[in-house]
Scaffold this motif. Structure first.
Motif, PDB file in Angstrom:
ATOM      1  N   TYR A 134      -0.873  22.654  -5.356  1.00  0.00           N
ATOM      2  CA  TYR A 134      -1.038  21.331  -5.950  1.00  0.00           C
ATOM      3  C   TYR A 134       0.267  20.542  -5.874  1.00  0.00           C
ATOM      4  CZ  TYR A 134      -5.218  23.513  -7.836  1.00  0.00           C
ATOM      5  OH  TYR A 134      -6.400  24.177  -7.963  1.00  0.00           O
ATOM      6  N   LEU A 135       0.116  19.234  -5.804  1.00  0.00           N
ATOM      7  CA  LEU A 135       1.266  18.339  -5.748  1.00  0.00           C
ATOM      8  C   LEU A 135       1.105  17.279  -6.824  1.00  0.00           C
ATOM      9  CD1 LEU A 135       3.766  17.877  -3.794  1.00  0.00           C
ATOM     10  CD2 LEU A 135       2.423  15.989  -2.858  1.00  0.00           C
ATOM     11  N   ILE A 141      -2.451  14.217  -9.529  1.00  0.00           N
ATOM     12  CA  ILE A 141      -2.356  15.605  -9.055  1.00  0.00           C
ATOM     13  C   ILE A 141      -3.276  15.756  -7.840  1.00  0.00           C
ATOM     14  CG2 ILE A 141      -2.747  18.029  -9.589  1.00  0.00           C
ATOM     15  CD1 ILE A 141      -2.098  17.411 -12.492  1.00  0.00           C
ATOM     16  N   LEU A 142      -2.706  16.243  -6.737  1.00  0.00           N
ATOM     17  CA  LEU A 142      -3.447  16.383  -5.489  1.00  0.00           C
ATOM     18  C   LEU A 142      -3.557  17.855  -5.111  1.00  0.00           C
ATOM     19  CD1 LEU A 142      -1.660  13.597  -3.411  1.00  0.00           C
ATOM     20  CD2 LEU A 142      -3.799  13.383  -4.684  1.00  0.00           C
ATOM     21  N   SER A 172       0.857  -1.180   0.000  1.00  0.00           N
ATOM     22  CA  SER A 172       0.000   0.000   0.000  1.00  0.00           C
ATOM     23  C   SER A 172       0.892   1.228   0.000  1.00  0.00           C
ATOM     24  CB  SER A 172      -0.899  -0.001   1.239  1.00  0.00           C
ATOM     25  OG  SER A 172      -1.643   1.194   1.318  1.00  0.00           O
ATOM     26  N   ASP A 173       0.536   2.219  -0.825  1.00  0.00           N
ATOM     27  CA  ASP A 173       1.340   3.431  -0.922  1.00  0.00           C
ATOM     28  C   ASP A 173       0.575   4.617  -0.351  1.00  0.00           C
ATOM     29  OD1 ASP A 173       2.341   1.562  -3.066  1.00  0.00           O
ATOM     30  OD2 ASP A 173       3.838   3.141  -3.207  1.00  0.00           O
ATOM     31  N   GLU A 174       1.287   5.444   0.434  1.00  0.00           N
ATOM     32  CA  GLU A 174       0.675   6.633   1.002  1.00  0.00           C
ATOM     33  C   GLU A 174       1.617   7.818   0.876  1.00  0.00           C
ATOM     34  OE1 GLU A 174      -2.352   5.030   4.506  1.00  0.00           O
ATOM     35  OE2 GLU A 174      -0.564   6.165   5.027  1.00  0.00           O
ATOM     36  N   LEU A 175       1.011   8.984   0.774  1.00  0.00           N
ATOM     37  CA  LEU A 175       1.750  10.231   0.841  1.00  0.00           C
ATOM     38  C   LEU A 175       1.711  10.705   2.284  1.00  0.00           C
ATOM     39  CD1 LEU A 175       3.116  12.510  -0.886  1.00  0.00           C
ATOM     40  CD2 LEU A 175       0.894  13.652  -0.821  1.00  0.00           C
ATOM     41  N   HIS A 176       2.888  10.837   2.927  1.00  0.00           N
ATOM     42  CA  HIS A 176       2.962  11.292   4.314  1.00  0.00           C
ATOM     43  C   HIS A 176       3.387  12.752   4.334  1.00  0.00           C
ATOM     44  CE1 HIS A 176       2.637   7.357   6.570  1.00  0.00           C
ATOM     45  NE2 HIS A 176       2.601   7.002   5.300  1.00  0.00           N
TER      46      HIS A 176
END
Length: 207
Positions: free
Chosen positions: A191-192, A203-204, A154-158
Motif C-alpha cells: 500500500y502507498l 491510500i492506494l 491535474s495530479d498523477e502518481l508516476h
C-alpha cells in the motif's frame, strides 16, 4: 550562512536536521543548553538541504552539489566525496547503494564508493509535467513513486521500475482525484499513502 554545516550536542541521542540554510546535529531533547561541536564550511555558496544518512555518513544537497560527509567525529566532519548535479536539490532517497536525487529531474547516483559517487542514470519528467514543491518521493522494493502536476492542475502518481538503476523503466501512472498531491509513503507491503496539501490522504493498493 547558506553553506555551513553546524554540529551541536549536549546529550547522547542526537538527530540531524536541516532547517532553512543550516544543517545541524541536535540532541532530540528539548534542553536549550547546546554546545557547538564543529562546523563544516563549503567552498562555494548554496543552501544546505535534502538530507539522508548512512550510519555516521551524511549525504545532503548544498547548492547544486551532492555532498558526502563523514560525521563519525562530530567535532571534525570530513568530506568523503561530492558530485555536481547542476540543479537545486529538493529531496534525496537511498536504495541499494544508490542515491536518488530530485532537482528538476531525478538523478540516480551509485554511492557504493562514498568517496567517488557516480551518476549512472536519470529520470526526466514527462513532457508537460512538473515537480511543484518540496514533496518527498518514495521507493518500495524496486519501485519508485513520485507525484507530479500537469500545467492544467491535474495530479498523477508516476511509477518507475528501478531494479536496474542505470535504466529506470516507466511502469505507468495513476490519476489522483484529490488535487495537490504532496508526499508518498509506502505502508505495509503493498500500500502507498499519498498526502494532500489541502489536508487528508489517499491510500492506494500498488501490489
Amino acid at each position: 550562512p547558506n553553506d555551513r554545516l553546524n554540529l551541536r550536542n549536549v546529550y547522547p541521542d542526537e538527530s540531524i536536521h536541516s532547517v532553512n540554510s543550516e544543517m545541524s546535529l541536535f540532541n532530540e531533547r528539548s534542553d536549550s543548553n547546546m554546545t557547538l561541536l564543529g562546523e563544516w564550511k563549503a567552498d562555494y555558496t548554496g543552501y544546505c538541504r535534502a538530507v539522508a544518512t548512512i550510519g555516521d555518513t551524511v549525504l545532503f544537497g548544498a547548492g547544486s552539489w551532492l555532498e558526502i560527509v563523514d560525521m563519525s567525529e562530530p567535532g571534525n566532519p570530513i568530506r568523503l566525496g561530492r558530485l555536481g548535479l547542476g540543479g537545486f536539490f529538493y529531496t534525496i532517497e537511498l536504495w541499494d547503494d544508490h542515491a536518488f536525487v530530485f532537482t528538476d529531474h531525478i538523478s540516480i547516483i551509485n554511492i557504493a564508493d562514498l568517496t567517488n559517487p557516480e551518476l549512472v542514470g536519470e529520470i526526466n519528467l514527462p513532457e508537460g509535467w512538473f515537480w511543484w514543491g518540496d514533496q518527498e518521493f518514495s521507493i518500495a522494493d524496486s519501485t519508485l513513486f513520485v507525484s507530479l502536476r500537469e500545467s492544467g492542475d491535474s495530479d498523477e502518481l508516476h511509477i518507475y521500475n528501478i531494479s536496474n538503476p542505470s535504466e529506470p523503466e516507466p511502469l505507468g501512472s495513476f490519476n489522483l482525484t484529490e488535487p495537490l498531491a504532496y508526499n508518498t509513503f509506502p505502508i505495509a507491503d503493498s500500500y502507498l499513502l499519498v498526502t494532500h496539501f489541502s489536508g487528508g490522504f489517499t491510500i492506494l493498493d500498488v501490489n
